[in-house]
Design a protein around this motif. Sequence first.
Motif, PDB file in Angstrom:
ATOM      1  N   GLU A  42      54.764  83.906 -12.816  1.00  0.00           N
ATOM      2  CA  GLU A  42      53.371  84.287 -13.022  1.00  0.00           C
ATOM      3  C   GLU A  42      52.937  83.903 -14.438  1.00  0.00           C
ATOM      4  O   GLU A  42      53.674  84.082 -15.396  1.00  0.00           O
ATOM      5  CB  GLU A  42      53.220  85.793 -12.816  1.00  0.00           C
ATOM      6  N   VAL A  43      51.736  83.365 -14.540  1.00  0.00           N
ATOM      7  CA  VAL A  43      51.168  83.023 -15.833  1.00  0.00           C
ATOM      8  C   VAL A  43      49.887  83.821 -16.021  1.00  0.00           C
ATOM      9  O   VAL A  43      49.113  83.995 -15.072  1.00  0.00           O
ATOM     10  CB  VAL A  43      50.901  81.501 -15.963  1.00  0.00           C
ATOM     11  N   SER A  44      49.672  84.327 -17.228  1.00  0.00           N
ATOM     12  CA  SER A  44      48.493  85.133 -17.508  1.00  0.00           C
ATOM     13  C   SER A  44      47.737  84.567 -18.700  1.00  0.00           C
ATOM     14  O   SER A  44      48.331  83.916 -19.564  1.00  0.00           O
ATOM     15  CB  SER A  44      48.884  86.583 -17.790  1.00  0.00           C
ATOM     16  N   LEU A  45      46.457  84.845 -18.722  1.00  0.00           N
ATOM     17  CA  LEU A  45      45.606  84.429 -19.830  1.00  0.00           C
ATOM     18  C   LEU A  45      44.856  85.665 -20.313  1.00  0.00           C
ATOM     19  O   LEU A  45      44.007  86.197 -19.594  1.00  0.00           O
ATOM     20  CB  LEU A  45      44.625  83.345 -19.390  1.00  0.00           C
ATOM     21  N   GLN A  46      45.211  86.125 -21.505  1.00  0.00           N
ATOM     22  CA  GLN A  46      44.527  87.246 -22.134  1.00  0.00           C
ATOM     23  C   GLN A  46      43.365  86.691 -22.937  1.00  0.00           C
ATOM     24  O   GLN A  46      43.576  85.872 -23.838  1.00  0.00           O
ATOM     25  CB  GLN A  46      45.485  88.024 -23.035  1.00  0.00           C
ATOM     26  N   MET A  47      42.160  87.125 -22.600  1.00  0.00           N
ATOM     27  CA  MET A  47      40.965  86.601 -23.242  1.00  0.00           C
ATOM     28  C   MET A  47      40.296  87.720 -24.020  1.00  0.00           C
ATOM     29  O   MET A  47      39.876  88.730 -23.445  1.00  0.00           O
ATOM     30  CB  MET A  47      40.012  86.039 -22.178  1.00  0.00           C
ATOM     31  N   ASP A  48      40.231  87.561 -25.336  1.00  0.00           N
ATOM     32  CA  ASP A  48      39.622  88.551 -26.219  1.00  0.00           C
ATOM     33  C   ASP A  48      38.373  87.965 -26.872  1.00  0.00           C
ATOM     34  O   ASP A  48      38.190  86.756 -26.910  1.00  0.00           O
ATOM     35  CB  ASP A  48      40.621  88.989 -27.291  1.00  0.00           C
ATOM     36  N   SER A  49      37.545  88.858 -27.404  1.00  0.00           N
ATOM     37  CA  SER A  49      36.316  88.442 -28.095  1.00  0.00           C
ATOM     38  C   SER A  49      35.536  87.439 -27.257  1.00  0.00           C
ATOM     39  O   SER A  49      35.130  86.371 -27.751  1.00  0.00           O
ATOM     40  CB  SER A  49      36.658  87.844 -29.464  1.00  0.00           C
ATOM     41  N   LEU A  50      35.329  87.783 -26.020  1.00  0.00           N
ATOM     42  CA  LEU A  50      34.685  86.852 -25.092  1.00  0.00           C
ATOM     43  C   LEU A  50      33.241  86.556 -25.483  1.00  0.00           C
ATOM     44  O   LEU A  50      32.525  87.419 -26.009  1.00  0.00           O
ATOM     45  CB  LEU A  50      34.752  87.403 -23.671  1.00  0.00           C
ATOM     46  N   LYS A  51      32.855  85.321 -25.236  1.00  0.00           N
ATOM     47  CA  LYS A  51      31.512  84.836 -25.556  1.00  0.00           C
ATOM     48  C   LYS A  51      30.822  84.367 -24.273  1.00  0.00           C
ATOM     49  O   LYS A  51      31.507  84.048 -23.292  1.00  0.00           O
ATOM     50  CB  LYS A  51      31.603  83.655 -26.534  1.00  0.00           C
ATOM     51  N   PRO A  52      29.501  84.281 -24.280  1.00  0.00           N
ATOM     52  CA  PRO A  52      28.799  83.789 -23.085  1.00  0.00           C
ATOM     53  C   PRO A  52      29.278  82.409 -22.656  1.00  0.00           C
ATOM     54  O   PRO A  52      29.342  82.114 -21.458  1.00  0.00           O
ATOM     55  CB  PRO A  52      27.328  83.770 -23.525  1.00  0.00           C
ATOM     56  N   GLU A  53      29.638  81.570 -23.599  1.00  0.00           N
ATOM     57  CA  GLU A  53      30.108  80.224 -23.267  1.00  0.00           C
ATOM     58  C   GLU A  53      31.487  80.202 -22.624  1.00  0.00           C
ATOM     59  O   GLU A  53      31.948  79.146 -22.193  1.00  0.00           O
ATOM     60  CB  GLU A  53      30.090  79.315 -24.512  1.00  0.00           C
ATOM     61  N   ASP A  54      32.152  81.344 -22.544  1.00  0.00           N
ATOM     62  CA  ASP A  54      33.418  81.427 -21.819  1.00  0.00           C
ATOM     63  C   ASP A  54      33.194  81.628 -20.319  1.00  0.00           C
ATOM     64  O   ASP A  54      34.153  81.614 -19.544  1.00  0.00           O
ATOM     65  CB  ASP A  54      34.268  82.593 -22.351  1.00  0.00           C
TER      66      ASP A  54
END
Length: 127
Positions: free
Chosen positions: A80-92
């Motif tokens: 399993e691979v995960s992507l932790q996304m912090d400080s998200l922006k509208p362009e994400d």
Amino acid sequence: QVLLEESGGGVVQVGDSLRVSCAASGRIFSLVPFTLGWFRQAPGKEREFVALISWSGATTRYADSVKGRFTISKDSAKKEVSLQMDSLKPEDTGEYYCAADARTDHFMGSTSKIDYWGQGTQVTVSS
């Protein structure tokens, strides 16, 4: 049969965090040391590279737009691979696709070279 199954997408606010995961299944993943990673595609735009991690986990790479905010990790036992996304922006905002390929350099070139794709999970960052 190869299957990459994403989970964890959703709608969040600017500055929030979100984690998306991808479970890889299929006998070939026990035979070939695939690199796993993430791409994303916003409406009307081309699919773009986000992050990758080698099968051993020793190598990670990120798109400049997400460096310092996103972290990719891998659970080898669970494949399993995960992507932790912090400080998200509208362009994400976009559809996030899990990808697997036997060659790491294929993540840097045309998306047509990628061996396997997941079905995608939607991430929406609302302002």
